[in-house]
Design a protein around this motif. Sequence first.
Motif, PDB file in Angstrom:
ATOM      1  N   VAL A 104       4.195  -9.588  -1.313  1.00 30.10           N
ATOM      2  CA  VAL A 104       3.832  -8.704  -0.202  1.00 30.10           C
ATOM      3  C   VAL A 104       4.539  -9.126   1.078  1.00 30.10           C
ATOM      4  O   VAL A 104       5.077  -8.291   1.820  1.00 30.10           O
ATOM      5  N   ALA A 105       4.554 -10.419   1.346  1.00 32.31           N
ATOM      6  CA  ALA A 105       5.225 -10.907   2.553  1.00 32.31           C
ATOM      7  C   ALA A 105       6.709 -10.559   2.535  1.00 32.31           C
ATOM      8  O   ALA A 105       7.267 -10.097   3.547  1.00 32.31           O
ATOM      9  N   ASN A 106       7.362 -10.780   1.405  1.00 39.07           N
ATOM     10  CA  ASN A 106       8.794 -10.462   1.297  1.00 39.07           C
ATOM     11  C   ASN A 106       9.042  -8.970   1.482  1.00 39.07           C
ATOM     12  O   ASN A 106      10.042  -8.566   2.089  1.00 39.07           O
ATOM     13  N   TYR A 107       8.141  -8.159   0.973  1.00 41.84           N
ATOM     14  CA  TYR A 107       8.315  -6.707   1.115  1.00 41.84           C
ATOM     15  C   TYR A 107       8.206  -6.304   2.584  1.00 41.84           C
ATOM     16  O   TYR A 107       9.009  -5.500   3.075  1.00 41.84           O
ATOM     17  N   PHE A 108       7.215  -6.838   3.281  1.00 40.42           N
ATOM     18  CA  PHE A 108       7.063  -6.504   4.696  1.00 40.42           C
ATOM     19  C   PHE A 108       8.287  -6.945   5.505  1.00 40.42           C
ATOM     20  O   PHE A 108       8.728  -6.246   6.423  1.00 40.42           O
ATOM     21  N   ASP A 123       3.891  -0.052   7.197  1.00 40.35           N
ATOM     22  CA  ASP A 123       2.725  -0.645   7.850  1.00 40.35           C
ATOM     23  C   ASP A 123       1.605  -1.027   6.891  1.00 40.35           C
ATOM     24  O   ASP A 123       0.881  -1.991   7.136  1.00 40.35           O
ATOM     25  N   VAL A 124       1.429  -0.258   5.819  1.00 43.34           N
ATOM     26  CA  VAL A 124       0.341  -0.496   4.861  1.00 43.34           C
ATOM     27  C   VAL A 124       0.922  -0.444   3.452  1.00 43.34           C
ATOM     28  O   VAL A 124       1.667   0.486   3.122  1.00 43.34           O
ATOM     29  N   VAL A 125       0.577  -1.434   2.632  1.00 44.83           N
ATOM     30  CA  VAL A 125       1.063  -1.447   1.248  1.00 44.83           C
ATOM     31  C   VAL A 125      -0.102  -1.648   0.292  1.00 44.83           C
ATOM     32  O   VAL A 125      -1.157  -2.175   0.660  1.00 44.83           O
ATOM     33  N   TYR A 126       0.100  -1.224  -0.939  1.00 43.29           N
ATOM     34  CA  TYR A 126      -0.860  -1.445  -2.008  1.00 43.29           C
ATOM     35  C   TYR A 126      -0.103  -1.360  -3.327  1.00 43.29           C
ATOM     36  O   TYR A 126       1.073  -0.966  -3.353  1.00 43.29           O
ATOM     37  N   GLY A 127      -0.740  -1.751  -4.429  1.00 40.00           N
ATOM     38  CA  GLY A 127      -0.039  -1.758  -5.709  1.00 40.00           C
ATOM     39  C   GLY A 127      -0.927  -1.380  -6.869  1.00 40.00           C
ATOM     40  O   GLY A 127      -2.024  -0.844  -6.699  1.00 40.00           O
ATOM     41  N   LYS A 133       2.941   4.144   8.325  1.00 38.34           N
ATOM     42  CA  LYS A 133       3.629   4.438   7.079  1.00 38.34           C
ATOM     43  C   LYS A 133       3.064   3.609   5.929  1.00 38.34           C
ATOM     44  O   LYS A 133       2.922   2.388   6.032  1.00 38.34           O
ATOM     45  N   PHE A 134       2.792   4.279   4.794  1.00 40.37           N
ATOM     46  CA  PHE A 134       2.246   3.644   3.601  1.00 40.37           C
ATOM     47  C   PHE A 134       3.321   3.531   2.521  1.00 40.37           C
ATOM     48  O   PHE A 134       4.240   4.345   2.454  1.00 40.37           O
ATOM     49  N   ALA A 135       3.148   2.530   1.648  1.00 42.55           N
ATOM     50  CA  ALA A 135       4.037   2.390   0.488  1.00 42.55           C
ATOM     51  C   ALA A 135       3.262   1.801  -0.679  1.00 42.55           C
ATOM     52  O   ALA A 135       2.508   0.834  -0.514  1.00 42.55           O
ATOM     53  N   ARG A 136       3.424   2.416  -1.861  1.00 47.11           N
ATOM     54  CA  ARG A 136       2.881   1.851  -3.085  1.00 47.11           C
ATOM     55  C   ARG A 136       3.927   0.920  -3.678  1.00 47.11           C
ATOM     56  O   ARG A 136       5.054   1.313  -3.941  1.00 47.11           O
TER      57      ARG A 136
END
Length: 326
Positions: free
Chosen positions: A168-172, A179-183, A254-257
């Motif tokens: 998650v840190a690397n993705y950010f 701004d918001v991530v989930y998986g 902005k969200f990202a899966r």
Amino acid sequence: MDEEFRQRLEQLESRVALLERNQDLIAAGQRRSSLRSLWRRPPMWTFEQYPPRLLNLTAFPRTPAIHPGAPRIAMVTPSYNHAQYLGATIDSIVSQNYPDLYYHVQDGASIDGTLDLLKRRGDSLSWSSEPDKGQSSAINLGFVGAESEIMAYLNSDDVLLPGTLAYVANYFIAHPRVDVVYGHRVFIDREGLEVGRAVLPPHDGKALRYADYIPQETMFWRKRVWDRIGPIDESLHYAMDWDFILRAQAAGFKFARLPRFLACFRIHDAQKTASTYAVGVREMGILRRRILGFEPTQMQIRRAIAPYLAKQLAYHYAYKLGILRY
């Protein structure tokens, strides 16, 4: 062959043909019923998909190398009388060995042995135990004074999968505008055995206005989201994560899966999600009226999320068949 025998044979053949036809109709009806059932309860909301089996952590991707400029992550676990699960939750976070982590357990004055557990684990996290106004209140209390770039909370019966914090840190870092991530999520039972998986398609903001499909235990967000929209709404006790998500989306974040399994959602008898469903229905109705301007019927909800559910089914079976790998 006499005439009477021939007629009886024809009658028998007709009955066999009719029976075969009825069997075909029954089978077709069962297939349609199965498809309808699958549509009403898609895999992402079907917790127990197969008999319990050991959760093979080595089958998931390895922990990625952590970027030298890794952002500080703040995680909070709200807890109340969950001593039997809390140890696994704590271990799943502490064992990530993330170099810049603030981890706090906010306990609501438990009386089940939680305090003894926290005292034993005190060197690896911060914690406090005091009466609160519920889960939402505990989350907000836990984040007071926490300085970080990334935030998340993990309930006291769920667990992170290995490598989640680094990934998650690397993705950010690589996606500064997200701004918001989930998986993806794994379903586990009270013993920690795997009973299902949910593979999600890419983010769909329109569907999210009608139904919350984001697995909370896999969600992380930048602190600027919290600073802009405010903390968890303490008047909500079931749909507070969906409320937070909807406010973030309405504010333009902005969200990202992410294409990775990030956490496990535990299924058990005392689970809040099961025991307070009536409260959840009421709160979800409040949120839909607020965001949509009206209260949609169940048919309107199903129609609105149908395209997303179709994609989820496609991703689910593509993963089961090995076409997609995570």
